[in-house]
Design a protein around this motif. Sequence first.
Motif, PDB file in Angstrom:
ATOM      1  N   LEU A   1     -15.768  14.202 -30.428  1.00 27.82           N
ATOM      2  CA  LEU A   1     -15.876  12.828 -29.942  1.00 27.82           C
ATOM      3  C   LEU A   1     -16.944  12.693 -28.867  1.00 27.82           C
ATOM      4  N   ARG A   2     -17.143  13.728 -28.073  1.00 28.93           N
ATOM      5  CA  ARG A   2     -18.168  13.651 -27.033  1.00 28.93           C
ATOM      6  C   ARG A   2     -19.580  13.558 -27.610  1.00 28.93           C
ATOM      7  N   THR A   3     -19.725  13.900 -28.880  1.00 27.48           N
ATOM      8  CA  THR A   3     -21.041  13.808 -29.514  1.00 27.48           C
ATOM      9  C   THR A   3     -21.277  12.456 -30.169  1.00 27.48           C
ATOM     10  N   ARG A   4     -20.265  11.585 -30.200  1.00 27.06           N
ATOM     11  CA  ARG A   4     -20.362  10.326 -30.922  1.00 27.06           C
ATOM     12  C   ARG A   4     -20.492   9.159 -29.938  1.00 27.06           C
ATOM     13  N   THR A   5     -21.478   8.344 -30.116  1.00 29.93           N
ATOM     14  CA  THR A   5     -21.665   7.168 -29.267  1.00 29.93           C
ATOM     15  C   THR A   5     -20.536   6.171 -29.498  1.00 29.93           C
ATOM     16  N   GLY A   6     -19.959   5.661 -28.405  1.00 28.14           N
ATOM     17  CA  GLY A   6     -18.902   4.664 -28.509  1.00 28.14           C
ATOM     18  C   GLY A   6     -17.579   5.199 -29.000  1.00 28.14           C
ATOM     19  N   SER A   7     -17.311   6.476 -28.785  1.00 23.78           N
ATOM     20  CA  SER A   7     -16.077   7.071 -29.290  1.00 23.78           C
ATOM     21  C   SER A   7     -14.884   6.740 -28.397  1.00 23.78           C
ATOM     22  N   ALA A   8     -13.673   6.971 -28.946  1.00 21.09           N
ATOM     23  CA  ALA A   8     -12.456   6.632 -28.208  1.00 21.09           C
ATOM     24  C   ALA A   8     -11.345   7.621 -28.528  1.00 21.09           C
ATOM     25  N   PHE A   9     -10.565   7.943 -27.508  1.00 18.55           N
ATOM     26  CA  PHE A   9      -9.316   8.691 -27.667  1.00 18.55           C
ATOM     27  C   PHE A   9      -8.202   7.765 -27.220  1.00 18.55           C
ATOM     28  N   VAL A  10      -7.267   7.485 -28.135  1.00 16.67           N
ATOM     29  CA  VAL A  10      -6.227   6.483 -27.891  1.00 16.67           C
ATOM     30  C   VAL A  10      -4.887   7.184 -27.739  1.00 16.67           C
ATOM     31  N   THR A  11      -4.224   6.949 -26.608  1.00 14.32           N
ATOM     32  CA  THR A  11      -2.892   7.486 -26.382  1.00 14.32           C
ATOM     33  C   THR A  11      -1.854   6.390 -26.608  1.00 14.32           C
ATOM     34  N   VAL A  12      -0.602   6.813 -26.785  1.00 16.97           N
ATOM     35  CA  VAL A  12       0.499   5.865 -26.989  1.00 16.97           C
ATOM     36  C   VAL A  12       1.616   6.252 -26.034  1.00 16.97           C
ATOM     37  N   SER A  13       1.848   5.421 -25.038  1.00 15.35           N
ATOM     38  CA  SER A  13       2.927   5.691 -24.084  1.00 15.35           C
ATOM     39  C   SER A  13       4.130   4.807 -24.442  1.00 15.35           C
ATOM     40  N   SER A  14       4.671   4.086 -23.490  1.00 13.37           N
ATOM     41  CA  SER A  14       5.862   3.266 -23.740  1.00 13.37           C
ATOM     42  C   SER A  14       6.162   2.466 -22.487  1.00 13.37           C
ATOM     43  N   GLY A  15       6.840   1.346 -22.664  1.00 11.00           N
ATOM     44  CA  GLY A  15       7.381   0.652 -21.502  1.00 11.00           C
ATOM     45  C   GLY A  15       8.329   1.529 -20.706  1.00 11.00           C
ATOM     46  N   LEU A  16       8.926   2.518 -21.381  1.00  8.72           N
ATOM     47  CA  LEU A  16       9.856   3.422 -20.707  1.00  8.72           C
ATOM     48  C   LEU A  16       9.146   4.445 -19.832  1.00  8.72           C
ATOM     49  N   ALA A  17       7.830   4.441 -19.836  1.00  7.44           N
ATOM     50  CA  ALA A  17       7.091   5.226 -18.843  1.00  7.44           C
ATOM     51  C   ALA A  17       7.263   4.645 -17.452  1.00  7.44           C
ATOM     52  N   HIS A  18       7.697   3.390 -17.381  1.00  9.03           N
ATOM     53  CA  HIS A  18       7.743   2.671 -16.113  1.00  9.03           C
ATOM     54  C   HIS A  18       9.148   2.271 -15.686  1.00  9.03           C
ATOM     55  N   VAL A  19      10.067   2.170 -16.638  1.00 11.70           N
ATOM     56  CA  VAL A  19      11.469   1.859 -16.353  1.00 11.70           C
ATOM     57  C   VAL A  19      12.316   2.758 -17.247  1.00 11.70           C
ATOM     58  N   PRO A  20      13.237   3.566 -16.689  1.00 12.98           N
ATOM     59  CA  PRO A  20      13.943   4.557 -17.500  1.00 12.98           C
ATOM     60  C   PRO A  20      15.100   3.977 -18.306  1.00 12.98           C
ATOM     61  N   LEU A  21      15.213   4.472 -19.534  1.00  9.35           N
ATOM     62  CA  LEU A  21      16.398   4.238 -20.353  1.00  9.35           C
ATOM     63  C   LEU A  21      17.309   5.444 -20.197  1.00  9.35           C
ATOM     64  N   ALA A  22      18.550   5.231 -19.818  1.00  9.74           N
ATOM     65  CA  ALA A  22      19.429   6.330 -19.430  1.00  9.74           C
ATOM     66  C   ALA A  22      19.630   7.354 -20.539  1.00  9.74           C
ATOM     67  N   VAL A  23      19.666   6.909 -21.790  1.00 13.74           N
ATOM     68  CA  VAL A  23      20.023   7.826 -22.874  1.00 13.74           C
ATOM     69  C   VAL A  23      18.861   8.699 -23.332  1.00 13.74           C
TER      70      VAL A  23
END
Length: 253
Positions: free
Chosen positions: A125-147
Amino acid sequence: MDITRSTVFVPGATSGIGLALALRLQARGSTVIVGGRRAALLDEIVAAHPGIDAVRVDTADPESIEAARREVLERHPALDAVVAMAGIMEPEDWTTDDFLATAERTVVTNLLGPIRLAAAFLPHLRTRTGSAFVTVSSGLAHVPLAVTPTYNATKAAVHRLSEGIRLQLEPAGVQVIEIVPPAVRTALMPGQEDSPIAMPLDAFADEVVELLSARPDAHEILVEGVKFLRFAETSGAYDATVARLNATDPHAA
């Protein structure tokens, strides 16, 4: 990221959010390669959606990631985007003695998986102009779900990892985009497909693609339905949001 002309590899795209986004990216003009563990499902997707390619990959297995890297780049040397979609969400009970296997499996898939994908594909990707690495987090990264304590923790780590590697990679020409889903009606957790609180899959995927189209330089992709979680702490509503989340449907985010 220009979704009208990108060549995108989406590991974790045999169903749910991954497949929905892959199909929409293809419809907008991108060349799309879906990845997943089950060859039969990949064959079905290729047969049902002409123009989509597929490569088998298990993001919990470093050797599988390396084999997928070789195959993807051999067939698609113009690759300029990777969406690290694969993830698992499993309940855990830390008041018992048998949570460790689930916790370890979650860390390997949700955190080590994206890190290993980055290690495999960033040199290209570093060799490609305009490249992107896309991650996927969650709303639960910011507010915990107990289970799902380890799921929450891995998604919080993905969020902070995205923030950190963006500082290094953007000057090197690689855009880092973090997609932050709320609960979406998929099979990620039992019963989530029918949860009235979860966001319909098509509505989520449509909104994400519209945001990617409207803001090709975005750092975070936040649909409206996740903002109450994403900004709970900074808005002063953290305690109330934690209580609300854990007093309602367990698939609320």
